[in-house]
Design an enzyme around this catalytic site. Sequence first.
Site, mmCIF file in Angstrom:
data_model
loop_
_atom_site.group_PDB
_atom_site.id
_atom_site.type_symbol
_atom_site.label_atom_id
_atom_site.label_comp_id
_atom_site.label_asym_id
_atom_site.label_seq_id
_atom_site.Cartn_x
_atom_site.Cartn_y
_atom_site.Cartn_z
ATOM 1 C CD GLU A 71 -4.124 -5.452 2.255
ATOM 2 O OE1 GLU A 71 -4.914 -4.808 2.999
ATOM 3 O OE2 GLU A 71 -2.880 -5.335 2.329
ATOM 4 C CD GLU B 249 -3.106 -1.040 2.128
ATOM 5 O OE1 GLU B 249 -4.226 -1.523 1.859
ATOM 6 O OE2 GLU B 249 -2.849 -0.499 3.227
#
Length: 372
Positions: free
Chosen positions: A274, A167
């Site tokens: 995710e 991320e």
Amino acid sequence: MKNILRALPLLMVLAACKKDDTPATPVTPVAEPGYYRGADLSFSPELVAANVGFTDNGQRSTPLATLKRHGGNLVRLRLWHTPTDGHSGLAEVAAFARQAKQAGLSVLLDIHYADSWTDPSQQPTPRAWQNLSYSALQDSVYGYTRRVLRVMKAQQAQPALVQIGNEVNGGMLWPQGRVSSAADYAKLAPLLQKGLAAVADENAGLTQPMRTIIHFAGAEYAVNFFEALAQRGVQPDVLGLSYYPQFHGKDLDQWQQWLTTLVQQTNRDVLLCETAYPFSLGYADYTHNSLGLSSQLIPDYSATPAGQQAYLSEVNRRLKALPGGHGLGFCYWAPDWVAWRGPTATNGSGWENQALYDFNLKALPAWSAFAE
């Protein structure tokens, strides 16, 4: 002597990895699937070692076995550089990745380049690298990535997919690789390039080369992010995304349009690295949950076992519908992070209502989406 000293970290990690029983027979290679249905099982080594009583259809079953039984084909594992308790360290990750491959599953290695959690709000530099110059930091990313992959290969745990950072919306290896403005991509790009180059060099001679992923949380600004990197020569094989409705928007039609635009402008595969959804708004321990309000839900998807199942099935369907077959699949994040320390724990799970097990540790209906 200098070369021997450089090899010592690799030799030490290999020795640590071999403390568990190395399989007597080689892991049989399997063809990579065209579409991934995976789960991030990074908590599983710790939970299984603690003998947490997961069940599936009335029988004791580990999350790895349950994933396999329900049609999953990918295990995602985070890797921390030097974790304080050893969990998510290289020895543990390599051993569990080998188990996944023995079960016939592919592995996605998520290299955080940190000693603990990284996400858009935090990207700490490993303690071992904190006093390095920017040039030395680049060299460390390259050398560390190659060492990790060599250990994985030696343990018959070679990943199919390698994620360079986790991320990394705001960069990685803060403060040197932090992105606060467009000009800062000039500092992030070389760090990512070093990771990509390490994978490329380790791919030499492989019949099944490892594919690289750069991972962005959300979808709304993904086109801008990946274009900024491409302009600086950063070209991963796969574009990785996170999608949590409470953070990234509750309109699935809009989400699908963002993904469609991303695919059309980049012509690259997209993997949902995710995602998760609650089966309840309740709590099973005293640890604060990241999601607990009805306002955080998608209106048509209730916080019930049926609503969780419907959500995952719908996300799966929309990924498969992306243009050109560029939807590569999904990974459900932490289906195993249950409230295993007990109902009064204040250091338990902040995720138990988004796991794929109910509060009695029984497998939930959403597992069926892995076979769709």
